[in-house]
Enzyme design. Structure first.
Site, PDB file in Angstrom:
ATOM      1  N   ARG A  57     -12.712 -17.918  18.690  1.00  0.00           N
ATOM      2  CA  ARG A  57     -12.600 -17.142  17.454  1.00  0.00           C
ATOM      3  C   ARG A  57     -13.366 -15.836  17.572  1.00  0.00           C
ATOM      4  NH1 ARG A  57     -15.682 -17.537  12.830  1.00  0.00           N
ATOM      5  NH2 ARG A  57     -16.376 -19.635  13.390  1.00  0.00           N
ATOM      6  N   TYR A 110       5.079  -1.641   2.529  1.00  0.00           N
ATOM      7  CA  TYR A 110       5.524  -3.016   2.782  1.00  0.00           C
ATOM      8  C   TYR A 110       5.066  -3.929   1.648  1.00  0.00           C
ATOM      9  CZ  TYR A 110       5.643  -7.604   5.072  1.00  0.00           C
ATOM     10  OH  TYR A 110       5.841  -8.926   5.377  1.00  0.00           O
ATOM     11  N   ASP A 182      -0.390   2.524   9.427  1.00  0.00           N
ATOM     12  CA  ASP A 182       0.450   1.424   9.897  1.00  0.00           C
ATOM     13  C   ASP A 182       1.529   2.028  10.798  1.00  0.00           C
ATOM     14  OD1 ASP A 182       2.281  -0.640  10.283  1.00  0.00           O
ATOM     15  OD2 ASP A 182       1.982  -1.470   8.276  1.00  0.00           O
ATOM     16  N   LYS A 207       6.549  -7.234  15.690  1.00  0.00           N
ATOM     17  CA  LYS A 207       7.753  -6.420  15.731  1.00  0.00           C
ATOM     18  C   LYS A 207       7.971  -5.844  17.130  1.00  0.00           C
ATOM     19  CE  LYS A 207       7.804  -7.208  11.235  1.00  0.00           C
ATOM     20  NZ  LYS A 207       6.473  -7.718  10.882  1.00  0.00           N
TER      21      LYS A 207
END
Length: 393
Positions: A57, A110, A182, A207
């Site tokens: 982590r 978005y 973004d 994406k």
């Protein structure tokens, strides 16, 4: 030493075979924890006095290779990997703001990014404003002494309007606000916001960076001091981490990123030109069409137009839905950047969380359709769209 070209760095950056027993492909370190040589070494690592891995982590060699590669490709100082694009955006924004601060965002966003800003407002008192960044007077008036972050998408999802990265970077420097971009729709191959002076770039790596529809992931690149803070706070403590196998999938996908983006852009422009000529299409939104309002800006700050197109079918939402139900090669699905052509209806799908009146203000009409043009032969893509349009014409 001359810096290597992007295509070469996409394959080689961030990884050394000599440090991995000669393995040509980066190993997958599929482990949750790491063994210390001694209790003293473990203490030094937790205290930050010695470099080394502790717990996945907090860091993992497969993720490190990915983070170094994306930082190299974006020409930034330090990268960070996350379990999703929204995990990346959430970690960056939460690290940058506190109660009472203000975020200035693009008018058009978005749906989940919109939802995050609403949650930050309702639960934590972080205010936000949505502004049309093509009207610079409105942008200047929207900035306040509390504005700590300017958060922009360019192209904006799904209206495909652009933001002038150089101007927004200058605004951030002048006001002290951190500019977060973004860059999902473009990837670092087609657009690099940090080179225009912006501070942080984020991606839904699901994406184009992954490119094959088989991984959920997010990436961010920014100044080393800020990214170290993010890794040691909101990434570590909220825990939106990426697994090593998913990082490996992204490392594999990035190797073909330049080839894929060239093909996505070539197909995207051809499909946009076809739709712009079609008698059943009212409007097409694609920055590299010469009649688009942001065409000159697109040519200046983007290498090509990418594969995402938005358009409106004559007859409104009913005709648009009918078209979606008649495509055969294209798949009705959200997301973008896959090898397959995907088509979806933002008002009822990706942007349904946004109230209708706000969606309309953002330019997201009820009849708008978003198309992610894939890597199939472009004649086959156009033939599929043609038969679907003919069936409703």
């Amino acid at each position: 030493m001359r810096k290597k070209h992007f295509e070469t760095r996409a394959i080689h950056a961030g990884y050394q075979t000599t440090c991995n027993r000669g393995s040509l492909t980066p190993p997958i370190y599929q482990t949750s924890t790491f063994v210390f040589d001694s209790a003293e070494q473990g203490g030094r690592r937790f205290a930050g006095e010695e470099e080394g891995y502790i717990y996945s982590r907090l860091g993992n060699p497969t993720l490190t290779a990915l983070e170094e590669k994306i930082a190299d490709l974006e020409n930034g100082e330090m990268g960070a990997a996350f379990g999703s694009g929204m995990a990346a955006i959430s970690a960056i924004l939460v690290a940058l703001v506190e109660s009472g601060d203000h975020i200035l965002a693009t008018k058009g966003l978005y749906g989940c990014s919109y939802g995050l800003l609403e949650m930050l407002k309702e639960k934590f008192g972080v205010q936000h404003s949505f502004v049309d960044f093509s009207d610079w007077d409105l942008v200047e008036r929207a900035i306040t002494s509390k504005t700590k972050v300017i958060f922009v998408e360019t192209p904006i999802n799904p209206t495909m309007r652009l933001v002038d990265l150089e101007k927004v970077a200058h605004l951030g420097k002048r006001t002290g606000a951190t500019v977060v971009v973004d860059n999902t729709f473009m990837s670092p191959y087609l657009q690099r916001p940090l080179e225009w002076g912006c501070d942080v770039v984020v991606h839904s790596a699901t994406k184009y960076i992954g490119g094959h529809g088989d991984v959920i992931a997010g990436l961010a690149v920014g100044p080393r001091e800020l990214m170290t803070k993010v890794k040691q706070s909101t990434l570590k403590d909220i825990g939106g981490v990426l697994g090593p196998f998913d990082a490996w999938l992204l490392l594999r996908g990035i190797k073909t990123l330049p080839l894929r983006m060239d093909r996505h852009s070539e197909n995207g422009l051809a499909v946009a030109e076809y739709l712009a000529r079609h008698p059943l299409i009212d409007h097409v939104y694609y920055p590299f069409l010469p009649d688009q309002p942001d065409y000159r800006l697109a040519r200046r700050q983007m290498k090509a137009g990418g594969g995402v197109i938005s358009f409106e079918v004559k007859g409104g939402v009913s005709s648009g839905i009918a078209m979606l139900n008649r495509v055969q090669l294209a798949k009705v699905a959200v997301s973008l950047g896959d090898t397959e052509t995907l088509i979806q209806h933002p008002a009822s799908m990706t942007h349904s969380v946004i109230p209708r009146e706000k969606r309309i203000e953002m330019g997201i009409s009820d009849g708008l359709i978003r198309l992610s043009v894939g890597l199939e032969n472009v004649e086959d893509i156009i033939a599929d769209l043609e038969q679907a349009l003919q069936s409703i014409g």
